[in-house]
Design a protein around this motif. Structure first.
Motif, PDB file in Angstrom:
ATOM      1  N   PRO A 244       0.751  -1.124  -0.005  1.00 30.18           N
ATOM      2  CA  PRO A 244       0.015   0.001  -0.055  1.00 30.18           C
ATOM      3  C   PRO A 244       0.986   1.165  -0.038  1.00 30.18           C
ATOM      4  O   PRO A 244       2.008   1.347   0.673  1.00 30.18           O
ATOM      5  CB  PRO A 244      -0.702  -0.014   1.285  1.00 30.18           C
ATOM      6  N   PRO A 245       0.267   2.350  -0.764  1.00 30.44           N
ATOM      7  CA  PRO A 245       1.126   3.581  -0.679  1.00 30.44           C
ATOM      8  C   PRO A 245       1.098   4.058   0.905  1.00 30.44           C
ATOM      9  O   PRO A 245       0.420   3.880   1.659  1.00 30.44           O
ATOM     10  CB  PRO A 245       0.217   4.627  -1.397  1.00 30.44           C
ATOM     11  N   PRO A 246       2.128   4.917   1.022  1.00 29.87           N
ATOM     12  CA  PRO A 246       2.515   5.317   2.351  1.00 29.87           C
ATOM     13  C   PRO A 246       1.293   5.884   3.219  1.00 29.87           C
ATOM     14  O   PRO A 246       0.969   5.787   4.113  1.00 29.87           O
ATOM     15  CB  PRO A 246       3.495   6.212   2.313  1.00 29.87           C
ATOM     16  N   GLU A 247       0.526   6.528   2.361  1.00 30.73           N
ATOM     17  CA  GLU A 247      -0.781   7.200   2.962  1.00 30.73           C
ATOM     18  C   GLU A 247      -1.819   6.262   3.380  1.00 30.73           C
ATOM     19  O   GLU A 247      -2.870   6.425   4.367  1.00 30.73           O
ATOM     20  CB  GLU A 247      -1.477   8.169   1.978  1.00 30.73           C
ATOM     21  N   LEU A 248      -1.993   4.791   2.903  1.00 29.47           N
ATOM     22  CA  LEU A 248      -2.773   3.951   3.264  1.00 29.47           C
ATOM     23  C   LEU A 248      -2.238   3.083   4.417  1.00 29.47           C
ATOM     24  O   LEU A 248      -2.893   2.350   5.085  1.00 29.47           O
ATOM     25  CB  LEU A 248      -3.141   3.123   2.220  1.00 29.47           C
ATOM     26  N   VAL A 249      -0.770   3.139   4.774  1.00 26.47           N
ATOM     27  CA  VAL A 249      -0.193   2.147   5.572  1.00 26.47           C
ATOM     28  C   VAL A 249      -0.736   2.164   6.930  1.00 26.47           C
ATOM     29  O   VAL A 249      -1.201   1.151   7.482  1.00 26.47           O
ATOM     30  CB  VAL A 249       1.242   2.469   5.763  1.00 26.47           C
ATOM     31  N   GLN A 250      -0.804   3.476   7.600  1.00 27.79           N
ATOM     32  CA  GLN A 250      -1.430   3.496   9.015  1.00 27.79           C
ATOM     33  C   GLN A 250      -2.941   2.711   9.015  1.00 27.79           C
ATOM     34  O   GLN A 250      -2.970   2.142  10.151  1.00 27.79           O
ATOM     35  CB  GLN A 250      -1.481   4.903   9.511  1.00 27.79           C
ATOM     36  N   SER A 251      -3.858   3.196   7.858  1.00 26.03           N
ATOM     37  CA  SER A 251      -5.125   2.452   8.291  1.00 26.03           C
ATOM     38  C   SER A 251      -5.129   1.098   8.117  1.00 26.03           C
ATOM     39  O   SER A 251      -5.930   0.349   8.864  1.00 26.03           O
ATOM     40  CB  SER A 251      -6.145   3.208   7.480  1.00 26.03           C
ATOM     41  N   VAL A 252      -4.236   0.729   7.147  1.00 24.32           N
ATOM     42  CA  VAL A 252      -4.504  -0.690   6.722  1.00 24.32           C
ATOM     43  C   VAL A 252      -3.634  -1.604   8.102  1.00 24.32           C
ATOM     44  O   VAL A 252      -4.225  -2.699   8.655  1.00 24.32           O
ATOM     45  CB  VAL A 252      -3.479  -1.061   5.657  1.00 24.32           C
ATOM     46  N   MET A 253      -2.583  -0.946   8.647  1.00 23.53           N
ATOM     47  CA  MET A 253      -1.903  -1.716   9.802  1.00 23.53           C
ATOM     48  C   MET A 253      -2.884  -1.514  10.930  1.00 23.53           C
ATOM     49  O   MET A 253      -2.682  -2.395  12.003  1.00 23.53           O
ATOM     50  CB  MET A 253      -0.666  -1.067   9.997  1.00 23.53           C
ATOM     51  N   ASP A 254      -3.684  -0.390  11.331  1.00 24.29           N
ATOM     52  CA  ASP A 254      -4.634  -0.536  12.347  1.00 24.29           C
ATOM     53  C   ASP A 254      -5.698  -1.468  12.303  1.00 24.29           C
ATOM     54  O   ASP A 254      -5.849  -2.151  13.265  1.00 24.29           O
ATOM     55  CB  ASP A 254      -5.365   0.920  12.251  1.00 24.29           C
ATOM     56  N   ALA A 255      -6.105  -1.786  10.867  1.00 21.17           N
ATOM     57  CA  ALA A 255      -6.892  -3.013  10.888  1.00 21.17           C
ATOM     58  C   ALA A 255      -6.117  -4.307  11.048  1.00 21.17           C
ATOM     59  O   ALA A 255      -6.706  -5.342  11.725  1.00 21.17           O
ATOM     60  CB  ALA A 255      -7.610  -3.123   9.440  1.00 21.17           C
ATOM     61  N   VAL A 256      -5.116  -4.514  10.835  1.00 24.63           N
ATOM     62  CA  VAL A 256      -4.247  -5.645  10.715  1.00 24.63           C
ATOM     63  C   VAL A 256      -4.057  -5.727  12.240  1.00 24.63           C
ATOM     64  O   VAL A 256      -4.152  -7.135  12.753  1.00 24.63           O
ATOM     65  CB  VAL A 256      -2.754  -5.577  10.121  1.00 24.63           C
ATOM     66  N   MET A 257      -3.482  -5.014  12.910  1.00 24.35           N
ATOM     67  CA  MET A 257      -3.307  -4.979  14.553  1.00 24.35           C
ATOM     68  C   MET A 257      -4.523  -5.416  15.304  1.00 24.35           C
ATOM     69  O   MET A 257      -4.620  -6.070  16.094  1.00 24.35           O
ATOM     70  CB  MET A 257      -2.830  -3.708  15.053  1.00 24.35           C
ATOM     71  N   ALA A 258      -5.812  -4.870  14.997  1.00 20.12           N
ATOM     72  CA  ALA A 258      -6.899  -5.178  15.462  1.00 20.12           C
ATOM     73  C   ALA A 258      -7.311  -6.797  15.431  1.00 20.12           C
ATOM     74  O   ALA A 258      -7.819  -7.405  16.142  1.00 20.12           O
ATOM     75  CB  ALA A 258      -8.027  -4.294  14.841  1.00 20.12           C
ATOM     76  N   LEU A 259      -6.966  -7.174  13.953  1.00 18.35           N
ATOM     77  CA  LEU A 259      -7.267  -8.624  13.758  1.00 18.35           C
ATOM     78  C   LEU A 259      -6.259  -9.491  14.645  1.00 18.35           C
ATOM     79  O   LEU A 259      -6.705 -10.331  15.355  1.00 18.35           O
ATOM     80  CB  LEU A 259      -6.894  -8.859  12.233  1.00 18.35           C
ATOM     81  N   CYS A 260      -5.161  -9.183  14.903  1.00 17.95           N
ATOM     82  CA  CYS A 260      -4.256  -9.846  15.659  1.00 17.95           C
ATOM     83  C   CYS A 260      -4.480  -9.757  17.047  1.00 17.95           C
ATOM     84  O   CYS A 260      -4.480 -10.834  17.923  1.00 17.95           O
ATOM     85  CB  CYS A 260      -2.763  -9.068  15.563  1.00 17.95           C
TER      86      CYS A 260
END
Length: 466
Positions: A244-260
């Motif tokens: 993902p482009p840098p501007e999407l990284v935080q929102s995508v990772m917030d979701a990944v961390m919530a999944l974990c």
């Protein structure tokens, strides 16, 4: 209708009339099941009026209500001035066709979100025959039963062996051989898989700094620049994946961390571990160390299950190393289609420009079926082949070691080497025998050691303990 491979053949009399996108979408929801990425992307291009009119014609239609529900998610807007939805609550994913999680109810549209993740980041996993069979095999149940039959002393040694093999093979997958300090750091990292600490950006940064020894590559946060994966080819064709482009990284990772961190999930722990691992590596939040951390996250999530107790990890990286082609295929199930949405301009090895032409949804709604199937296969192989073989080796080693030690007087270093070789191979080679004699061991002593070991193994096998 007839299904053939990836094609659904529809008789002309049943097919929708005309080219109206919403009509085709509603037809697909009814006959093909949920493809959430395609539905969201389609609804971003369908006018609000079209969706609203379809609902007004039939406020009780489950497919019309799902279309309205997804339209609001896709467009970030609310459909106004519509009558209340009626009818039974409609599940977004068919539970017979997909792996689903607990329900998040939307009373406005009478839709139950039962996907993996959230309405803004959802991973789909189809219940293929192969996946269903692996879930029914209950690998963690087998692990629990197997471990309960093992002597604690042997189990503790097997745990240490699993950490070592997982460390070596996690680096080997990336064509690296870790130094002693790197191996120790990663083994220490694996020991934290059973910690109850939640996953956060600071937690992942600390782990990345442990996994990456070069200070220049150590991160202080999620990346703020574009990363890329390359192969040996020159030019744009050498760029195989763009996360993902840098501007999407935080929102995508917030979701990944919530999944974990979701310990209330009803999804099988090995499925969640596979999802966490692949979701992380597809997000690629750091400039280096993502592969190792993705494999650590498999353990971090899976080890929340109480059946993986006593510090045990399944050495899945060893299984992955043996199945690298399948691992690559699982990675490419996402990386290949997403790569098509990037324009890459190659100026030189140090000057590569990327332009993302796609929609953010390709990183937020994706099908992980191939990834989960692979993860479950590797977990099963790690148990059946690696863990069981390691336990068997340790039992055989102990029997051989004790038999040799009782039979002859041999220094500890040579005794361990001889015992390990015979436990692994069932005998001592002529070459190894000559080496021992050349070191000064009496030939009769060496023969006595071998005979004692072989007799002990034969007795062990006869009793069925091997």
């Amino acid at each position: 209708m007839t299904e053939r491979a990836d094609v659904l053949l529809v008789p002309p009399a049943v097919a929708p009339d005309g080219d109206d996108p919403l009509t085709h979408l509603l037809f697909a929801l009814k006959h093909e099941g949920m493809n959430l990425q395609a539905a969201i992307l389609a609804l971003k291009k369908i006018p609000a009026q079209s969706v609203a009119q379809a609902f007004q014609r039939s406020p009780s239609s489950g497919y019309a209500r799902i279309a309205c529900y997804l339209w609001e998610i896709a467009n970030g807007q609310r459909l106004e001035d519509l009558p209340p939805a009626v009818g039974a609550y409609e599940k977004l994913f068919d539970e017979a066709s997909f792996v689903t999680d607990r329900t998040q109810r939307d009373s406005r549209w009478r839709v139950d979100f039962n996907g993996i993740g959230s309405p803004s980041y959802c991973i789909s996993v189809r219940r293929t025959p192969a996946l269903v069979a692996m879930l029914e095999a209950d690998v963690l149940g087998q692990v629990e039963e197997f471990v309960s039959s093992i002597d604690k002393g042997i189990l503790d040694r097997a745990v240490r062996g699993a950490y070592l093999s997982e460390t070596d093979n996690s680096y080997a997958i990336e064509r690296e051989k870790p130094s002693a300090s790197k191996a120790e750091a990663f083994a220490n990292l694996l020991s934290r898989a059973h910690d109850a600490e939640s996953i956060s950006e600071s937690y992942l940064v600390a782990l990345q700094n442990l996994a990456v020894s070069n200070p220049l590559d150590q991160a202080d946060g999620f990346r703020g620049e574009q990363n890329r994966l390359r192969n040996e080819m020159r030019g744009a064709l050498g760029v195989t994946y763009l996360p993902p482009p840098p501007e999407l990284v935080q929102s995508v990772m917030d979701a990944v961390m919530a999944l974990c961190n979701d310990r209330e999930s009803k999804i099988d722990a090995l499925v969640r571990g596979s999802l966490a691992s692949f979701a992380f590596v597809f997000a690629h939040p750091f400039m280096d160390g993502n592969g190792r951390l993705s494999r650590f996250l498999f353990h971090k999530v899976a080890c929340a299950d109480p059946r993986l107790a006593n510090g045990l990890v399944l050495p899945v990286s060893m299984a992955m190393k043996r199945n690298e082609r399948d691992y690559l295929a699982a990675l490419q199930s996402f990386s290949k289609p997403s790569r098509a949405f990037w324009d890459v301009t190659f100026i030189s090895d140090d000057q590569i420009y990327e332009d993302f032409r796609g929609q953010p949804e390709i990183y937020r709604y994706w099908d992980a079926t191939a990834c989960v199937e692979f993860g479950l296969r590797m977990a099963d192989e790690a148990l059946q082949r690696d863990l069981r073989q390691e336990m068997d080796f340790l039992r055989r080693f102990d029997v051989v070691y004790q038999a040799i030690n009782d039979a002859v007087d041999m220094n500890n270093n040579d005794l361990v080497l001889v015992a390990r070789t015979i436990a692994e191979k069932g005998d001592l080679s002529n070459n190894r025998t000559k080496q021992l004699i050349a070191k000064g061991h009496d030939p009769a002593l060496v023969r006595a050691a071998i005979d004692a070991a072989l007799e002990a193994l034969a007795d062990m096998d006869e009793k069925g303990d091997g």
